[in-house]
Design an enzyme around this catalytic site. Structure first.
Site, PDB file in Angstrom:
ATOM      1  N   SER A 182      -0.423   4.456   4.443  1.00 56.15           N
ATOM      2  CA  SER A 182      -1.718   3.752   4.367  1.00 56.15           C
ATOM      3  C   SER A 182      -1.996   2.957   5.640  1.00 56.15           C
ATOM      4  CB  SER A 182      -1.762   2.835   3.137  1.00 56.15           C
ATOM      5  OG  SER A 182      -0.716   1.886   3.188  1.00 56.15           O
TER       6      SER A 182
ATOM      7  N   GLY B  45       0.850  -1.192   0.000  1.00 59.53           N
ATOM      8  CA  GLY B  45       0.000   0.000   0.000  1.00 59.53           C
ATOM      9  C   GLY B  45       0.879   1.233   0.000  1.00 59.53           C
ATOM     10  N   LEU B  46       0.235   2.367  -0.197  1.00 57.38           N
ATOM     11  CA  LEU B  46       0.950   3.645  -0.240  1.00 57.38           C
ATOM     12  C   LEU B  46       1.629   3.956   1.092  1.00 57.38           C
ATOM     13  CD1 LEU B  46      -1.844   5.771  -1.980  1.00 57.38           C
ATOM     14  CD2 LEU B  46       0.333   5.051  -3.022  1.00 57.38           C
ATOM     15  N   SER B  47       2.602   4.836   1.057  1.00 60.95           N
ATOM     16  CA  SER B  47       3.214   5.316   2.291  1.00 60.95           C
ATOM     17  C   SER B  47       2.134   6.013   3.128  1.00 60.95           C
ATOM     18  CB  SER B  47       4.329   6.304   1.946  1.00 60.95           C
ATOM     19  OG  SER B  47       4.913   6.802   3.119  1.00 60.95           O
TER      20      SER B  47
ATOM     21  N   SER C  36       6.040  -1.904  -1.956  1.00 62.66           N
ATOM     22  CA  SER C  36       6.089  -2.842  -3.097  1.00 62.66           C
ATOM     23  C   SER C  36       5.135  -2.399  -4.209  1.00 62.66           C
ATOM     24  CB  SER C  36       5.812  -4.276  -2.650  1.00 62.66           C
ATOM     25  OG  SER C  36       4.724  -4.406  -1.765  1.00 62.66           O
TER      26      SER C  36
HETATM   27  N1  LIG Z   1      -7.910   2.740  10.364  1.00 67.34           N
HETATM   28  C1  LIG Z   1      -6.588   2.900  10.338  1.00 67.34           C
HETATM   29  N2  LIG Z   1      -5.791   1.842  10.044  1.00 67.34           N
HETATM   30  C2  LIG Z   1      -4.433   2.006  10.038  1.00 67.34           C
HETATM   31  N3  LIG Z   1      -3.778   3.165  10.289  1.00 67.34           N
HETATM   32  C3  LIG Z   1      -4.534   4.249  10.588  1.00 67.34           C
HETATM   33  C4  LIG Z   1      -5.958   4.152  10.608  1.00 67.34           C
HETATM   34  N4  LIG Z   1      -6.437   5.374  10.924  1.00 67.34           N
HETATM   35  C5  LIG Z   1      -5.391   6.188  11.063  1.00 67.34           C
HETATM   36  N5  LIG Z   1      -4.222   5.522  10.889  1.00 67.34           N
HETATM   37  C6  LIG Z   1      -2.893   6.136  10.999  1.00 67.34           C
HETATM   38  O1  LIG Z   1      -2.260   6.147   9.737  1.00 67.34           O
HETATM   39  C7  LIG Z   1      -0.844   6.120   9.900  1.00 67.34           C
HETATM   40  C8  LIG Z   1      -0.277   4.973   9.065  1.00 67.34           C
HETATM   41  O2  LIG Z   1       1.117   5.034   9.129  1.00 67.34           O
HETATM   42  P1  LIG Z   1       2.050   3.786   8.905  1.00 67.34           P
HETATM   43  O3  LIG Z   1       1.497   2.579   9.587  1.00 67.34           O
HETATM   44  O4  LIG Z   1       3.430   4.206   9.276  1.00 67.34           O
HETATM   45  O5  LIG Z   1       1.910   3.603   7.321  1.00 67.34           O
HETATM   46  P2  LIG Z   1       2.851   2.808   6.304  1.00 67.34           P
HETATM   47  O6  LIG Z   1       3.658   1.816   7.093  1.00 67.34           O
HETATM   48  O7  LIG Z   1       1.888   2.166   5.353  1.00 67.34           O
HETATM   49  O8  LIG Z   1       3.685   3.847   5.630  1.00 67.34           O
HETATM   50  C9  LIG Z   1      -0.572   5.930  11.379  1.00 67.34           C
HETATM   51  O9  LIG Z   1      -0.267   7.186  11.939  1.00 67.34           O
HETATM   52  C10 LIG Z   1      -1.905   5.388  11.908  1.00 67.34           C
HETATM   53  O10 LIG Z   1      -2.115   5.692  13.255  1.00 67.34           O
END
Ligand SMILES: Nc1ncnc2c1ncn2[C@@H]1O[C@H](COP(=O)(O)OP(=O)(O)O)[C@@H](O)[C@H]1O
Ligand SMILES: [Mg+2]
Length: 198
Positions: free
Chosen positions: A37, A33-35, A107
């Site tokens: 996400s 998924g996107l950064s 990815s």
């Molecule tokens: N329903 C949700 N599910 C997952 N993350 C969420 C949701 N709502 C808000 N968020 C927030 O979105 C952000 C996702 O960041 P992260 O997990 O680091 O993304 P990635 O690893 O995909 O780049 C976090 O700050 C998380 O708390």
């Protein structure tokens, strides 16, 4: 790759033996998924839940792996492909070790995810599309990266000036704009139960 004069030496303990000892099967949960996400957030919570349930787990996460094993790679298409190739191979070893492996990587290329899938027997590669629009990701901006992109300080960013190819038939879709983190965790753990992994 030079495979001349290299012969596979079979061990006396097999994947199935390790799984038997662990009391559960192993698989690769592949979060794409996107950064921003939610790949890291959700995979961390899924791992915690599986651990609580007494299962053997290991988590591989984009930024963490780029600190070590893949520290020599950047974000060109070629380096992204090599990043995923190595992660795929490492994940395969973890699954062979009998561990429920969680890999959280943007990815962005279909062909790279297909390669990782091709390394594992049918059913053991579980593609999980962590879905959120680019607008939502940019407003969450947990690492301040979207802000940097906007200022022109960051290039080759997936979903903006580098492609993100949406999975066409992932095993699981998580809609992070409409479901809570605990609901997403339950959805993934239930999938593993229904498929007989745990
Ligand atoms: N329903 C949700 N599910 C997952 N993350 C969420 C949701 N709502 C808000 N968020 C927030 O979105 C952000 C996702 O960041 P992260 O997990 O680091 O993304 P990635 O690893 O995909 O780049 C976090 O700050 C998380 O708390
Ligand atoms: Mg992350």
């Amino acid at each position: 790759m030079n495979q001349k004069n290299i012969t596979w030496h079979e061990g006396k303990v097999q994947k199935a033996d390790r799984q038997h000892l662990n009391g559960h099967k192993s698989a690769l949960l592949w979060f794409t998924g996107l950064s921003g996400s939610g790949k890291s957030t959700i995979s961390v919570e899924v791992e915690r839940k599986l651990h609580e349930l007494g299962h053997h787990t290991y988590r591989l996460d984009g930024d963490n792996i780029r600190h070590g094993l893949n520290g020599d790679l950047a974000f060109s298409e070629e380096d992204r492909t090599e990043n995923i190739r190595r992660i795929g191979e490492v994940s395969k070893l973890f699954v062979d070790a009998g561990i429920i492996t969680l890999a959280a990587f943007i990815s962005p290329y279909k062909k790279d995810r297909a390669f990782a899938r091709s390394l594992l027997p049918d059913g053991e590669f579980i593609e999980i599309y962590i879905q959120a629009s680019i607008e939502t990701c940019a407003s969450r901006d947990p690492k301040g990266l979207y802000k940097k992109v906007k200022k022109g300080e960051l290039k080759n960013f997936s979903g903006i000036d580098s492609p993100y190819e949406i999975p066409q038939s992932p095993e699981i879709v998580i809609d992070t704009e409409n479901q809570r983190i605990d609901e997403s965790v339950l959805q993934i753990v239930n999938y593993l139960k229904n498929k007989g992994f745990i």
